[in-house]
Design an enzyme around this catalytic site. Structure first.
Site, PDB file in Angstrom:
ATOM      1  N   ALA A  74     -32.389  26.743   9.878  1.00 24.53           N
ATOM      2  CA  ALA A  74     -31.498  26.144  10.880  1.00 24.53           C
ATOM      3  C   ALA A  74     -30.431  25.332  10.152  1.00 24.53           C
ATOM      4  O   ALA A  74     -30.210  24.154  10.451  1.00 24.53           O
ATOM      5  CB  ALA A  74     -32.279  25.301  11.878  1.00 24.53           C
ATOM      6  N   LEU A  75     -29.781  25.974   9.198  1.00 24.20           N
ATOM      7  CA  LEU A  75     -28.880  25.280   8.288  1.00 24.20           C
ATOM      8  C   LEU A  75     -27.651  24.729   9.001  1.00 24.20           C
ATOM      9  O   LEU A  75     -27.178  25.269   9.998  1.00 24.20           O
ATOM     10  CB  LEU A  75     -28.452  26.216   7.159  1.00 24.20           C
ATOM     11  CG  LEU A  75     -29.575  26.809   6.294  1.00 24.20           C
ATOM     12  CD1 LEU A  75     -28.982  27.578   5.124  1.00 24.20           C
ATOM     13  CD2 LEU A  75     -30.530  25.738   5.795  1.00 24.20           C
ATOM     14  N   HIS A  76     -27.138  23.634   8.447  1.00 23.21           N
ATOM     15  CA  HIS A  76     -25.937  22.979   8.967  1.00 23.21           C
ATOM     16  C   HIS A  76     -25.128  22.440   7.790  1.00 23.21           C
ATOM     17  O   HIS A  76     -25.490  22.670   6.621  1.00 23.21           O
ATOM     18  CB  HIS A  76     -26.319  21.865   9.946  1.00 23.21           C
ATOM     19  CG  HIS A  76     -27.358  20.913   9.424  1.00 23.21           C
ATOM     20  ND1 HIS A  76     -27.127  20.038   8.392  1.00 23.21           N
ATOM     21  CD2 HIS A  76     -28.655  20.713   9.779  1.00 23.21           C
ATOM     22  CE1 HIS A  76     -28.207  19.322   8.136  1.00 23.21           C
ATOM     23  NE2 HIS A  76     -29.162  19.727   8.963  1.00 23.21           N
ATOM     24  N   ASN A  77     -24.057  21.738   8.093  1.00 28.62           N
ATOM     25  CA  ASN A  77     -23.165  21.267   7.027  1.00 28.62           C
ATOM     26  C   ASN A  77     -23.842  20.299   6.069  1.00 28.62           C
ATOM     27  O   ASN A  77     -23.422  20.156   4.915  1.00 28.62           O
ATOM     28  CB  ASN A  77     -21.915  20.619   7.631  1.00 28.62           C
ATOM     29  CG  ASN A  77     -20.974  21.648   8.229  1.00 28.62           C
ATOM     30  OD1 ASN A  77     -21.003  22.821   7.835  1.00 28.62           O
ATOM     31  ND2 ASN A  77     -20.142  21.238   9.171  1.00 28.62           N
ATOM     32  N   HIS A 136     -26.897  20.667   4.888  1.00 27.42           N
ATOM     33  CA  HIS A 136     -27.495  21.544   3.886  1.00 27.42           C
ATOM     34  C   HIS A 136     -26.414  22.101   2.945  1.00 27.42           C
ATOM     35  O   HIS A 136     -26.619  22.170   1.726  1.00 27.42           O
ATOM     36  CB  HIS A 136     -28.215  22.721   4.553  1.00 27.42           C
ATOM     37  CG  HIS A 136     -29.415  22.334   5.352  1.00 27.42           C
ATOM     38  ND1 HIS A 136     -29.449  22.457   6.728  1.00 27.42           N
ATOM     39  CD2 HIS A 136     -30.624  21.838   4.984  1.00 27.42           C
ATOM     40  CE1 HIS A 136     -30.626  22.050   7.167  1.00 27.42           C
ATOM     41  NE2 HIS A 136     -31.361  21.660   6.139  1.00 27.42           N
ATOM     42  N   GLU A 178     -30.621  12.117   1.386  1.00 24.73           N
ATOM     43  CA  GLU A 178     -31.153  10.767   1.566  1.00 24.73           C
ATOM     44  C   GLU A 178     -31.509  10.462   3.021  1.00 24.73           C
ATOM     45  O   GLU A 178     -32.073   9.407   3.290  1.00 24.73           O
ATOM     46  CB  GLU A 178     -30.163   9.732   1.042  1.00 24.73           C
ATOM     47  CG  GLU A 178     -30.052   9.740  -0.487  1.00 24.73           C
ATOM     48  CD  GLU A 178     -29.179   8.636  -1.010  1.00 24.73           C
ATOM     49  OE1 GLU A 178     -28.418   8.032  -0.204  1.00 24.73           O
ATOM     50  OE2 GLU A 178     -29.223   8.359  -2.221  1.00 24.73           O
ATOM     51  N   GLN A 220     -46.736  20.559   7.341  1.00 23.14           N
ATOM     52  CA  GLN A 220     -46.141  19.222   7.444  1.00 23.14           C
ATOM     53  C   GLN A 220     -45.831  18.830   8.889  1.00 23.14           C
ATOM     54  O   GLN A 220     -45.204  17.812   9.135  1.00 23.14           O
ATOM     55  CB  GLN A 220     -44.899  19.101   6.569  1.00 23.14           C
ATOM     56  CG  GLN A 220     -43.696  19.912   6.985  1.00 23.14           C
ATOM     57  CD  GLN A 220     -42.608  19.907   5.924  1.00 23.14           C
ATOM     58  OE1 GLN A 220     -42.762  20.528   4.863  1.00 23.14           O
ATOM     59  NE2 GLN A 220     -41.519  19.208   6.189  1.00 23.14           N
ATOM     60  N   MET A 234     -35.905  24.125   5.635  1.00 23.67           N
ATOM     61  CA  MET A 234     -36.706  24.803   6.653  1.00 23.67           C
ATOM     62  C   MET A 234     -35.794  25.618   7.568  1.00 23.67           C
ATOM     63  O   MET A 234     -36.170  25.941   8.702  1.00 23.67           O
ATOM     64  CB  MET A 234     -37.541  23.797   7.446  1.00 23.67           C
ATOM     65  CG  MET A 234     -38.636  23.169   6.605  1.00 23.67           C
ATOM     66  SD  MET A 234     -40.082  22.611   7.544  1.00 23.67           S
ATOM     67  CE  MET A 234     -39.357  21.379   8.599  1.00 23.67           C
ATOM     68  N   ARG A 271     -32.668  19.475  14.089  1.00 19.19           N
ATOM     69  CA  ARG A 271     -33.161  19.117  15.422  1.00 19.19           C
ATOM     70  C   ARG A 271     -32.028  18.783  16.390  1.00 19.19           C
ATOM     71  O   ARG A 271     -32.228  18.815  17.605  1.00 19.19           O
ATOM     72  CB  ARG A 271     -34.114  17.925  15.330  1.00 19.19           C
ATOM     73  CG  ARG A 271     -35.344  18.185  14.493  1.00 19.19           C
ATOM     74  CD  ARG A 271     -36.155  16.917  14.291  1.00 19.19           C
ATOM     75  NE  ARG A 271     -37.202  17.089  13.283  1.00 19.19           N
ATOM     76  CZ  ARG A 271     -38.421  17.512  13.533  1.00 19.19           C
ATOM     77  NH1 ARG A 271     -38.775  17.789  14.767  1.00 19.19           N
ATOM     78  NH2 ARG A 271     -39.302  17.637  12.566  1.00 19.19           N
TER      79      ARG A 271
END
EC number: 6.3.2.1
Length: 283
Positions: A32-35, A37, A151, A61, A30, A190
């Protein structure tokens, strides 16, 4: 880096890629990518010729519309981050809501053998119908050989595996280990919305999970659950929504431990108005 906004153009391109014998991996996000992802993308690239990363904030969702409105949308920054991994082996699919849903923004109804009623399903009305709707739609559009999920959303991972099984989708779902910050906080889009004080307090979640794992070796699930609840009552900036020890296959709360089953502890915590989830394998 190729970017597609339209499912028809994306499908035509991917059909040509597969016609050459190339394998395709898929990482739905969705944004707002980070490490965290990026770790999924890197895993996918190690097993496929090409990775498709979808960036789509799925409206069906969210049970809290305010949360949907506030969810970060950072497409340009996301693409720049992906380019640090590869500029040639990653395709971005960033559809509009209309491209996915047409004129009717509505979830399908799903049953996942009861997995959808536990934990997150009990606290977020309609959430897994929204998840099932978007994941099934994206898998049908991308038609990947493999799809990668973290996970951290373990319940979601189990539900998506069940979705693929029940609907006979020709894709292998790969679960990937939780990616954490140095202080243990599970990576999440978030996290960027946490205040400095809440960010400082949030690592207590994983610290407590690790302690719960140790205690579960000798104590009952009931004892461990009550212990966790007491710990959070001492935390003024963190509000425990739930802590549940569950069977990893059924996701039902454990009543009596069995050496023949595997268990996982699941937790949801509010840091101000930001909801954080995490989990840990117990055996």
């Amino acid at each position: 880096m190729k970017k597609f906004l339209n499912k028809t153009e994306l499908s035509h391109h991917l059909d040509a890629v597969k016609a050459k014998g190339n394998s395709i991996g898929f990482v739905p996000t969705m944004g707002a990518l980070h490490n965290g992802h990026l770790s999924l993308v890197e895993k996918g690239l190690s097993e496929n010729d090409l990775i498709v990363v979808s960036i789509f904030v799925n409206p069906t969702q969210f049970d809290n519309q305010e949360d949907l409105v506030k969810y970060p949308r950072t497409l340009d920054a996301d693409i720049s981050l992906l380019q640090t991994v590869s500029d040639t082996s990653i395709i971005v699919y960033a559809p509009t809501v209309k491209d996915i849903y047409g004129k009717h923004i509505k979830s399908q109804s799903f049953t996942f053998d009861g997995l959808e009623h536990e934990m997150e399903g009990a606290f977020r009305d309609g959430h897994f119908d929204g998840v099932g709707t978007i994941v099934k739609r994206l898998l049908e559009i991308v038609k990947p050989d493999f799809a990668y999920f973290g996970e951290k959303d373990f319940q979601q991972l189990q539900i998506i595996k069940k979705l693929v099984e029940l609907h006979h989708l020709p894709v292998k779902i790969v679960g990937c280990a939780i990616h954490r910050a140095e202080d243990g906080l599970a990576m999440s889009s978030r996290n960027t919305r946490l205040t400095e004080a809440h960010r400082h307090s949030a690592p207590f979640i994983y610290k407590t999970l690790k302690s719960a794992k140790v205690k579960f070796g000798t104590k009952s699930a009931k004892y461990v659950t009550e212990w966790v609840e007491k710990q959070f009552k001492k935390q003024p900036l963190l509000e425990l929504e739930y802590f549940i020890i569950a069977d990893t296959q059924t996701l039902k709360p454990v009543k009596r431990k069995s050496t023949k089953k595997t268990y996982r502890a699941f937790i949801a915590v509010y840091a101000g108005d930001i909801r954080l989830i995490d989990n840990i394998a117990l055996n």
